[in-house]
Design a protein around this motif. Structure first.
Motif, PDB file in Angstrom:
ATOM      1  N   TYR A  24      26.090 -13.495 -13.299  1.00  0.00           N
ATOM      2  CA  TYR A  24      24.047 -14.286 -13.497  1.00  0.00           C
ATOM      3  C   TYR A  24      23.769 -15.243 -12.159  1.00  0.00           C
ATOM      4  O   TYR A  24      22.804 -14.385 -12.279  1.00  0.00           O
ATOM      5  N   TYR A  28      19.372 -15.610 -11.927  1.00  0.00           N
ATOM      6  CA  TYR A  28      19.042 -15.668 -13.328  1.00  0.00           C
ATOM      7  C   TYR A  28      18.490 -17.201 -13.536  1.00  0.00           C
ATOM      8  O   TYR A  28      17.728 -17.431 -14.554  1.00  0.00           O
ATOM      9  N   LEU A  29      18.848 -18.362 -12.608  1.00  0.00           N
ATOM     10  CA  LEU A  29      18.314 -19.627 -13.140  1.00  0.00           C
ATOM     11  C   LEU A  29      17.636 -19.606 -12.493  1.00  0.00           C
ATOM     12  O   LEU A  29      16.607 -20.662 -12.855  1.00  0.00           O
ATOM     13  N   THR A  32      14.837 -18.716 -15.069  1.00  0.00           N
ATOM     14  CA  THR A  32      14.834 -18.979 -16.308  1.00  0.00           C
ATOM     15  C   THR A  32      13.911 -20.437 -16.035  1.00  0.00           C
ATOM     16  O   THR A  32      13.174 -20.820 -17.105  1.00  0.00           O
ATOM     17  N   PRO A  39      19.078 -22.295 -19.588  1.00  0.00           N
ATOM     18  CA  PRO A  39      20.094 -20.999 -19.452  1.00  0.00           C
ATOM     19  C   PRO A  39      20.965 -20.618 -21.024  1.00  0.00           C
ATOM     20  O   PRO A  39      22.175 -20.523 -20.393  1.00  0.00           O
ATOM     21  N   SER A  82      24.592 -20.794  -9.886  1.00  0.00           N
ATOM     22  CA  SER A  82      24.132 -21.008 -11.299  1.00  0.00           C
ATOM     23  C   SER A  82      24.639 -22.029 -12.455  1.00  0.00           C
ATOM     24  O   SER A  82      25.792 -21.731 -13.100  1.00  0.00           O
TER      25      SER A  82
END
Length: 386
Positions: A24, A28-29, A32, A39, A82
């Protein structure tokens, strides 16, 4: 005591969670947060893999471990960029309190869902006028027949929009003395009279903060967790894991920032040599690493004591771990940004947003000054100033 030597199982857990975190990662964070949503994908996968409930009892769907294991999960996700803030709240605080003090019915209703991530519980203690003083909490519960009526306000409550319920710290009147004593209630977020309002934060986080207004929220008698007379004991049973997990959050974040800085210092070349060859760059990064490692040792000690059932010893160690980790995290992030120079402030490198996030570990769930007060009078035996 062998808290400094990790077992093969713990090393394997670290490696497995680190691999999940890497899949991730920070990107990814960031996505989001930009989308203004929680998440969910990472939370769901971590739940399916059994990581969210490693500390909860096996008979209720957990991994049968303790805060030791859960702190490893949060630290490694943080080190991958993350972290899941709600790990501090749902399994560590709420899951711990319910598994230690809840009725069989409460355990069956909540723990399996908390363990696999399909249910989420927030935690409400902080109030506008109480701050760190839990004795000044004004949220009160009064009996109305067999029911409870709960009234009050809470602030800085994380993840209420994702939660099925909030474990609320209120106070009830002692029938014998008329004095108020702390009690814990499970309050569904769809209950009548329960209102939430998002608090606008400068903090870039996937999890939002809320103010709660409880206006005569009617709760059944079985909403009370544990014994009405053991409120303070139950409350601190949840607060020690909160401090240990906040330390894990801070150490993970510090490790992430440091790893980005080290990578940059190895590659970035000015005047023929990589900048990491210069002691003015290398030594502060080495110091940041040492401080993070020392903080982790105290966190491991605190988790070990807590899991062994030593609440008093864990209280002291958890406060020290949280203090040390908060300081180490702020220094690591600051040094990482400084190492990258102008690049440290760009969105591309993603370190500048951690400057604000790192402060959280100094402020919440209890300020570093209150921890210094605790160590002053509890550990050193100095007179109280308040």
């Amino acid at each position: 005591m062998t808290t400094h030597i990790e077992s093969e199982e713990h090393k394997a857990l670290r490696a497995a969670v680190a691999a999940l975190g890497k899949r991730y990662g920070r990107d990814y964070l960031v996505r989001t947060v930009a989308a203004g949503r929680p998440p969910t994908e990472l939370w769901t996968e971590a739940g399916k893999l059994g990581y969210l409930g490693v500390n909860l009892p096996e008979e209720h769907g957990g991994g049968g471990g303790g805060i030791t294991e859960l702190s490893i999960v949060l630290e490694e996700l943080g080190a991958a960029g993350s972290p899941l803030l709600m790990l501090v709240v749902s399994p560590a605080i709420c899951g711990t309190v319910i598994s230690r003090f809840g009725t069989e019915a409460q355990k069956r209703q909540w723990l399996p869902g908390i363990a696999d991530g399909t249910r989420l519980m927030a935690f409400g203690i902080t109030e506008p006028d109480a701050g760190s003083n839990s004795h000044r909490i004004t949220t009160t519960a009064r009996k109305d027949g067999a029911d409870w009526l709960l009234t009050g306000r809470k602030v800085f409550i994380s993840g209420v929009d994702m939660a099925d319920a909030v474990l609320i710290v209120g106070r009830t009147e002692d029938a014998r003395t008329g004095r108020l004593k702390p009690c814990l209630f499970i309050v569904p977020t769809d209950a009548g009279g329960f209102q939430k309002r998002p608090i606008e934060m400068e903090l870039n986080a996937a999890e939002k903060q809320f103010e709660l207004v409880l206006d005569d929220v009617r709760l059944p008698s079985d909403a009370l967790v544990g014994d009405e007379d053991a409120g303070l004991l139950q409350l601190f049973a949840g607060l020690n894991p909160e401090r240990i997990m906040t330390a894990a959050f801070a150490i993970g974040m510090g490790r992430y920032a440091l790893s980005r800085a080290v990578e940059y210092a190895r590659d970035r070349t000015v005047w023929k040599a990589p900048i990491g060859a210069h002691q003015a760059i290398a030594h502060p990064l080495a110091q940041a690493h040492i401080d993070l490692e020392l903080a982790r040792l105290m966190m491991q000690k605190a988790a070990h004591l807590y899991d062994a059932g030593d609440d008093i010893g864990a209280g002291e160690a958890a406060n020290m771990a949280k203090y040390a980790a908060g300081e180490a995290c702020v220094k690591a992030v600051d040094q990482a940004v400084h190492t990258l120079g102008g690049n440290g402030l760009t969105r591309e490198f993603g370190l500048a947003s951690l400057i604000t996030a790192a402060r959280v570990a100094r402020i919440a769930p209890v300020s570093r000054e209150m921890i210094l007060n605790y160590v002053s009078h509890q550990t050193l035996g100095l007179p109280k100033s308040y």
